[in-house]
Design a protein around this motif. Structure first.
Motif, short mmCIF file in Angstrom:
data_model
loop_
_atom_site.label_atom_id
_atom_site.label_comp_id
_atom_site.label_asym_id
_atom_site.label_seq_id
_atom_site.Cartn_x
_atom_site.Cartn_y
_atom_site.Cartn_z
N PRO A 48 12.26 -35.76 24.38
CA PRO A 48 11.27 -34.83 24.91
C PRO A 48 9.95 -34.80 24.13
O PRO A 48 9.94 -35.02 22.92
CB PRO A 48 11.96 -33.46 24.82
N THR A 50 5.76 -32.83 24.60
CA THR A 50 4.63 -32.29 25.38
C THR A 50 3.34 -32.92 24.86
O THR A 50 2.65 -33.65 25.57
CB THR A 50 4.57 -30.75 25.27
N ARG A 51 3.00 -32.63 23.60
CA ARG A 51 1.73 -33.05 23.04
C ARG A 51 1.54 -34.57 22.97
O ARG A 51 0.52 -35.10 23.39
CB ARG A 51 1.56 -32.54 21.60
N THR A 52 2.52 -35.26 22.41
CA THR A 52 2.29 -36.68 22.14
C THR A 52 2.13 -37.46 23.44
O THR A 52 1.17 -38.22 23.62
CB THR A 52 3.44 -37.26 21.29
N ARG A 101 8.46 -43.26 22.31
CA ARG A 101 9.22 -42.32 21.47
C ARG A 101 10.70 -42.55 21.72
O ARG A 101 11.12 -42.75 22.86
CB ARG A 101 8.87 -40.87 21.81
N HIS A 129 6.20 -40.57 12.46
CA HIS A 129 5.42 -40.15 13.64
C HIS A 129 3.95 -40.41 13.29
O HIS A 129 3.17 -39.50 13.02
CB HIS A 129 5.68 -38.67 13.89
N GLN A 132 0.95 -38.55 14.91
CA GLN A 132 0.80 -37.16 14.47
C GLN A 132 0.06 -37.15 13.14
O GLN A 132 -0.80 -36.31 12.90
CB GLN A 132 2.17 -36.48 14.34
N PRO A 263 2.37 -29.32 13.42
CA PRO A 263 2.36 -30.37 14.45
C PRO A 263 2.70 -29.81 15.83
O PRO A 263 2.40 -30.43 16.84
CB PRO A 263 3.42 -31.37 13.97
N LEU A 264 3.35 -28.63 15.86
CA LEU A 264 3.85 -28.01 17.10
C LEU A 264 4.91 -28.93 17.73
O LEU A 264 4.87 -30.13 17.51
CB LEU A 264 2.72 -27.69 18.07
N PRO A 265 5.87 -28.45 18.49
CA PRO A 265 5.97 -27.07 18.95
C PRO A 265 6.41 -26.11 17.85
O PRO A 265 7.12 -26.49 16.94
CB PRO A 265 7.05 -27.15 20.04
#
Ligand code: CP
Length: 305
Positions: A48, A50-52, A101, A129, A132, A263-265
């Motif tokens: 999973p 979102t951002r990347t 990923r 990563h 990031q 880095p979130l989440p």
């Protein structure tokens, strides 16, 4: 043809060039709006995100290119047993560059060895990563005016946090960096980071458990989430999950110009009341991730101008 597996694939000079390009894109995005016309980015995400994933897709779309891909392994032929090597051979015919990923450490590296197009490691298990890290470095560079002479606190899950491993690895090449590693005993940085990267390069660092003790000395506080998906049992995760909560009270101990990155989440490690603090730059950091990924795509496609 170049791939990006680790921040160490880029020299400090190359990082500087990428960040300068990202700054130009951020300043004048229209000047880069058609530079990737006709190019395609594949996002192959077996885990999973979102951002990347979305920032990579946004980056390519903002450069005039197009995107295709899958957002989870079950919607790809990995569910039927296809190897990453076979997948990338095929994707090489459909796209010009691929961000991948994967939950297994080293899977993007295996893919890169079979690929006919540049492959970018978009996170491999608890390992690295690099994009990031590019985002983190660019955020520090933009908001602090440089990356040297900083005391950087990294807080939370330093054992499984791949963003932490990549960031430390990249930062040891800058001048006068001091690390404060803030974690519970069970989530300390792996020994290869402590011994082979920090000690081997004579980088000053301390390991502490209490955030309150460390926060007054920091220029940057890099908060991280305790990573549920890397724990072997739920009980251990629940015990660790509430260990650090950055709130207004702790922020009162920090310098006026300390920056909070993440880095979130986020789960619960930064109280939402901190979001209004001008030192909280984690949403700006996520935005800057698009500009640096635009710069990286241009670089790997040989389209820098
Ligand atoms: N920072 C980061 O990797 O976020 P995602 O997992 O949402 O991509």
């Amino acid at each position: 043809m170049r791939h990006l597996m680790s921040p160490m694939d880029l020299s400090v000079d190359e990082l500087e060039e990428l960040m300068n390009l990202a700054a130009k894109i951020e300043e004048d995005p229209k000047a880069y709006a058609h530079i990737c016309d006709g190019k395609i980015l594949a996002t192959c995400f077996y885990e999973p995100s979102t951002r990347t994933r979305l920032s990579f897709e946004s980056a390519m779309l903002r450069l005039g290119g197009q995107v295709l891909g899958f957002a989870d392994a079950d919607s790809s032929s990995a569910a039927k047993g296809e190897s990453v090597g076979d997948t990338i051979r095929v994707v090489s015919s459909y796209a010009d560059i691929c961000a991948m990923r994967h939950p297994k450490e080293g899977a993007p590296l295996v893919a890169s060895s079979k690929s006919l197009i540049p492959v970018i490691n978009a996170g491999d298990g608890g390992h690295e990563h690099p994009t990031q890290t590019l985002t983190d470095l660019y955020t520090i560079y933009s908001l602090k005016g440089g990356i040297d002479h900083l005391t950087i606190g990294l807080c939370g899950d330093l054992k499984f946090g791949r963003t932490v491993h990549s960031l430390i690895t990249a930062l040891v090449r800058y001048t006068d960096i001091t690390f404060v590693l803030i974690s519970p005993e069970e989530l300390r940085v792996p020994s290869y980071i402590r011994d082979d990267i920090l000690s081997a390069n004579n980088i000053p660092f301390t390991e502490v458990e209490k955030l309150e003790d460390a926060i007054p000395d920091l220029d940057i506080l890099y908060m991280t989430r305790v990573q549920r998906e890397r724990f072997f049992n739920e009980e251990d995760y629940l015990r660790m999950k509430g260990f650090y909560i950055l709130d207004k009270e702790k922020m009162a101990l920090a310098r006026k110009d300390m920056l909070i990155l993440h880095p979130l989440p986020r789960v619960n490690e930064i109280s939402v009341e901190v979001d209004e603090d001008p030192r909280a730059v984690y949403f700006e950091q996520a935005k800057k991730g698009v500009y640096i990924r635009q710069a990286l795509i241009l670089d790997l496609l040989g389209l820098t101008k």
